[in-house]
Design a protein around this motif. Structure first.
Motif, PDB file in Angstrom:
ATOM      1  N   ILE A 129      59.253  26.044  -5.253  1.00  0.00           N
ATOM      2  CA  ILE A 129      58.971  24.668  -5.882  1.00  0.00           C
ATOM      3  C   ILE A 129      57.947  24.436  -6.657  1.00  0.00           C
ATOM      4  N   PRO A 130      58.312  24.056  -8.236  1.00  0.00           N
ATOM      5  CA  PRO A 130      57.001  23.790  -8.943  1.00  0.00           C
ATOM      6  C   PRO A 130      56.338  22.742  -8.769  1.00  0.00           C
ATOM      7  N   THR A 131      55.070  22.502  -8.953  1.00  0.00           N
ATOM      8  CA  THR A 131      54.307  21.405  -8.706  1.00  0.00           C
ATOM      9  C   THR A 131      54.214  20.733 -10.117  1.00  0.00           C
ATOM     10  N   PRO A 132      54.195  19.378  -9.953  1.00  0.00           N
ATOM     11  CA  PRO A 132      54.401  18.338  -8.964  1.00  0.00           C
ATOM     12  C   PRO A 132      55.894  18.204  -8.462  1.00  0.00           C
ATOM     13  N   VAL A 182      57.799  27.013   1.910  1.00  0.00           N
ATOM     14  CA  VAL A 182      57.735  26.416   0.726  1.00  0.00           C
ATOM     15  C   VAL A 182      56.624  27.260  -0.081  1.00  0.00           C
ATOM     16  N   VAL A 183      56.773  27.882  -1.124  1.00  0.00           N
ATOM     17  CA  VAL A 183      56.280  28.462  -2.084  1.00  0.00           C
ATOM     18  C   VAL A 183      55.965  27.552  -3.346  1.00  0.00           C
ATOM     19  N   GLU A 184      54.898  27.084  -3.612  1.00  0.00           N
ATOM     20  CA  GLU A 184      54.322  26.149  -4.754  1.00  0.00           C
ATOM     21  C   GLU A 184      54.013  27.118  -5.731  1.00  0.00           C
ATOM     22  N   ILE A 185      54.509  26.733  -7.107  1.00  0.00           N
ATOM     23  CA  ILE A 185      54.089  27.181  -8.370  1.00  0.00           C
ATOM     24  C   ILE A 185      53.241  26.009  -8.877  1.00  0.00           C
ATOM     25  N   ARG A 186      51.840  26.226  -8.890  1.00  0.00           N
ATOM     26  CA  ARG A 186      51.086  25.217  -9.804  1.00  0.00           C
ATOM     27  C   ARG A 186      51.220  25.077 -11.211  1.00  0.00           C
ATOM     28  N   SER A 187      51.531  23.819 -11.455  1.00  0.00           N
ATOM     29  CA  SER A 187      51.674  23.663 -13.295  1.00  0.00           C
ATOM     30  C   SER A 187      50.112  23.064 -13.686  1.00  0.00           C
ATOM     31  N   THR A 188      50.210  22.922 -14.981  1.00  0.00           N
ATOM     32  CA  THR A 188      48.890  22.579 -15.621  1.00  0.00           C
ATOM     33  C   THR A 188      49.017  21.640 -16.757  1.00  0.00           C
ATOM     34  N   VAL A 189      48.243  20.696 -16.891  1.00  0.00           N
ATOM     35  CA  VAL A 189      48.319  19.836 -18.022  1.00  0.00           C
ATOM     36  C   VAL A 189      48.483  20.376 -19.183  1.00  0.00           C
ATOM     37  N   GLU A 190      48.054  21.550 -19.598  1.00  0.00           N
ATOM     38  CA  GLU A 190      47.937  22.129 -20.938  1.00  0.00           C
ATOM     39  C   GLU A 190      49.714  22.612 -20.905  1.00  0.00           C
ATOM     40  N   GLN A 191      50.105  22.980 -19.830  1.00  0.00           N
ATOM     41  CA  GLN A 191      51.650  23.451 -19.963  1.00  0.00           C
ATOM     42  C   GLN A 191      52.916  22.092 -19.965  1.00  0.00           C
ATOM     43  N   LYS A 192      51.906  20.934 -20.162  1.00  0.00           N
ATOM     44  CA  LYS A 192      52.771  19.680 -19.726  1.00  0.00           C
ATOM     45  C   LYS A 192      53.602  19.818 -18.342  1.00  0.00           C
ATOM     46  N   LEU A 193      52.890  19.985 -17.589  1.00  0.00           N
ATOM     47  CA  LEU A 193      53.308  20.148 -15.957  1.00  0.00           C
ATOM     48  C   LEU A 193      54.531  20.702 -15.971  1.00  0.00           C
ATOM     49  N   PHE A 236      53.085  15.072  -3.780  1.00  0.00           N
ATOM     50  CA  PHE A 236      53.779  15.618  -4.695  1.00  0.00           C
ATOM     51  C   PHE A 236      53.245  16.985  -4.960  1.00  0.00           C
ATOM     52  N   GLY A 237      52.292  17.375  -4.204  1.00  0.00           N
ATOM     53  CA  GLY A 237      51.618  18.751  -4.545  1.00  0.00           C
ATOM     54  C   GLY A 237      50.535  18.960  -5.337  1.00  0.00           C
ATOM     55  N   GLU A 238      50.159  17.568  -5.832  1.00  0.00           N
ATOM     56  CA  GLU A 238      49.005  17.702  -6.868  1.00  0.00           C
ATOM     57  C   GLU A 238      48.040  16.695  -6.404  1.00  0.00           C
ATOM     58  N   PRO A 239      47.075  17.287  -5.570  1.00  0.00           N
ATOM     59  CA  PRO A 239      45.969  16.271  -4.950  1.00  0.00           C
ATOM     60  C   PRO A 239      45.173  15.445  -5.692  1.00  0.00           C
ATOM     61  N   ASN A 240      45.037  15.901  -7.182  1.00  0.00           N
ATOM     62  CA  ASN A 240      44.078  15.280  -7.800  1.00  0.00           C
ATOM     63  C   ASN A 240      44.741  14.064  -8.746  1.00  0.00           C
ATOM     64  N   CYS A 241      46.107  13.708  -8.395  1.00  0.00           N
ATOM     65  CA  CYS A 241      46.854  12.855  -9.165  1.00  0.00           C
ATOM     66  C   CYS A 241      47.225  11.735  -8.600  1.00  0.00           C
ATOM     67  N   VAL A 242      47.795  10.602  -9.102  1.00  0.00           N
ATOM     68  CA  VAL A 242      48.477   9.591  -8.512  1.00  0.00           C
ATOM     69  C   VAL A 242      49.750   9.104  -9.295  1.00  0.00           C
ATOM     70  N   ARG A 243      50.805   8.925  -8.563  1.00  0.00           N
ATOM     71  CA  ARG A 243      51.813   8.401  -9.334  1.00  0.00           C
ATOM     72  C   ARG A 243      52.031   6.918  -9.473  1.00  0.00           C
ATOM     73  N   PHE A 244      52.244   6.549 -10.673  1.00  0.00           N
ATOM     74  CA  PHE A 244      52.464   4.970 -10.955  1.00  0.00           C
ATOM     75  C   PHE A 244      53.933   4.745 -11.621  1.00  0.00           C
ATOM     76  N   SER A 245      54.414   3.998 -11.142  1.00  0.00           N
ATOM     77  CA  SER A 245      55.945   3.714 -11.608  1.00  0.00           C
ATOM     78  C   SER A 245      55.843   2.729 -12.800  1.00  0.00           C
ATOM     79  N   PHE A 246      56.690   2.704 -13.690  1.00  0.00           N
ATOM     80  CA  PHE A 246      56.579   1.643 -14.631  1.00  0.00           C
ATOM     81  C   PHE A 246      58.198   0.849 -14.598  1.00  0.00           C
ATOM     82  N   ALA A 247      58.833   1.004 -13.224  1.00  0.00           N
ATOM     83  CA  ALA A 247      60.225   0.415 -13.011  1.00  0.00           C
ATOM     84  C   ALA A 247      59.668  -0.936 -12.614  1.00  0.00           C
ATOM     85  N   ASN A 248      58.895  -1.865 -13.274  1.00  0.00           N
ATOM     86  CA  ASN A 248      58.681  -3.075 -13.117  1.00  0.00           C
ATOM     87  C   ASN A 248      58.781  -4.036 -14.481  1.00  0.00           C
TER      88      ASN A 248
END
Length: 396
Positions: A119-122, A138-149, A364-376
């Motif tokens: 499962i790729p993160t996030p 579960v085998v995680e593959i960490r993605s990066t911001v440089e690769q646009k996650l 979501f598998g990425e401990p440095n991040c926070v998810r915010f929705s814009f469904a409001n």
């Protein structure tokens, strides 16, 4: 007396947990702005509601076949051909009580004890927990911001072992909004061609909420199509979260396995919702496209708002309705009363100080991040981020 050990293998969804905490504060009279849940803030289109009312009046109130009514499964096939140029037959379709059940059906039908699921993160919070329920690994593959996650073919190749049973991902992605292009999918397919034992589970629930053009399904590649299980549903693209309709498209063998499983858990899905599904999937998509236009407007505004807040690093989403910023620059800081050590602390701080709900990235598998929705509403989004900015400024 004790409960099953199964309950110890997985966690409560953090998305639902944060929504629950927000409701509790509201019950105390506090004005909480919800940026946590993944639910369009739109009503189901009128023509779909009218189809459901007609189904009630026509007395579609008895059990349906476990895998769904023939016309509902045919409607899924029509949609897959129209939107994705994918050829499926009704016997390859299983309609379930929401895409979450569809995912559970897939994983429980495929994964045995100890088998690995990459499962790729996030990733959506439920992916890893369903694998744990199935006793898989579960085998995680960490993605990066440089690769646009997003992950690369090299990342994928490195994660595969003789024990790999499946690869599970979403595009557009919840929580990052990352969208895989046809070229990026093709590079992953080249790896899968070398490993014929691996199933590919493709969650496409956010298909219509796409800001970069045509949605691309990994099922379009004939070389691996027989190993792909497409998971989709009506919750996001049709504002039908409460209707609980999900579906899968796969080989007949896998479909029969999922049907057998579902037959012992829920049997056939809600009959009225199935009849509405026929209309939703075969009628004009204008309401869905109008909804996406509004999400596009909100996304642009959210990116403007967060650009004015120091300490936030965020990739602009290409789909879905979330942003998933790295907020680790605030870890270790305090407002004099509360010290933030991780994303869970930061979410609770924002909830208690700014009265805005969000979801911790660790879920979501990425401990440095926070998810915010814009469904409001845009008004609520602007007010929410104004509060967040003020609360974060107190952290020193």
């Amino acid at each position: 007396m004790s409960l099953s050990s199964l309950l110890q293998r997985f966690s409560e969804p953090e998305t639902l947990k944060m929504a629950k905490l927000g409701r509790e504060l509201r019950a105390q009279g506090i004005d909480v702005i919800d940026l946590s849940l993944g639910e369009p803030d739109f009503d189901t289109p009128e023509h779909i509601k009218e189809a459901a009312i007609k189904a009630i009046n026509d007395n579609w109130s008895h059990y349906s076949p476990v895998a769904g009514f023939p016309d509902a499964r045919e409607a899924v096939c029509t949609k897959l051909k129209r939107d994705n140029n994918l050829d499926y037959k009704p016997e390859q379709i299983v309609i379930s009580t929401g895409a979450k059940q569809s995912l559970a059906n897939v994983i429980l039908a495929l994964v045995d004890d100890g088998e690995e699921v990459i499962i790729p993160t996030p990733y959506w919070v439920t992916y890893s927990e369903l694998v744990k329920i199935a006793r898989g690994k579960v085998v995680e593959i960490r993605s990066t911001v440089e690769q646009k996650l997003k992950i690369t073919a090299a990342d994928l190749e490195k994660a595969i072992t003789p024990n790999t049973k499946a690869f599970l991902f979403s595009s557009p992605c919840n929580p990052s909004g990352a969208v895989y292009s046809k070229e990026e999918l093709a590079s992953l397919v080249e790896v899968f061609k070398k490993h014929p034992q691996i199933y590919i589970i493709s969650d496409e629930i956010y298909e219509y909420i796409n800001y970069v053009g045509q949605h691309e399904s990994i099922a379009q590649f004939d070389e691996i199509k027989d190993r792909v299980i497409v998971v989709n549903g009506l919750a996001k693209g049709f504002a039908m979260t409460g209707w609980r309709i999900g579906y899968t498209a796969s080989t007949v063998e896998v479909a029969k396995g999922m049907e057998k499983l579902q037959g012992q858990i829920t049997s056939g899905t809600n009959t009225i919702a199935q009849k509405a599904t026929v209309t939703a999937l075969t009628a004009d998509l204008t309401p869905s496209m109008e909804m996406t236009k509004e999400f596009t407007r909100r996304k642009k505004r959210v990116m403007e708002l967060i650009s004015d807040i120091p300490g936030i690093t965020c990739t602009e989403p290409d789909g879905a309705f979330y942003i998933f910023p790295d907020m680790s620059s605030y870890f270790g800081k305090s407002d004099g009363e509360t010290t933030v050590t991780n994303s869970a602390d930061l979410c609770m701080y924002i909830l208690n100080k700014a009265h805005v709900s969000s979801v911790m990235g660790a879920a979501f598998g990425e401990p440095n991040c926070v998810r915010f929705s814009f469904a409001n509403s845009l008004e609520k989004i602007e007010e929410g981020w104004s509060r967040i900015k003020k609360a974060l400024a107190l952290l020193k």
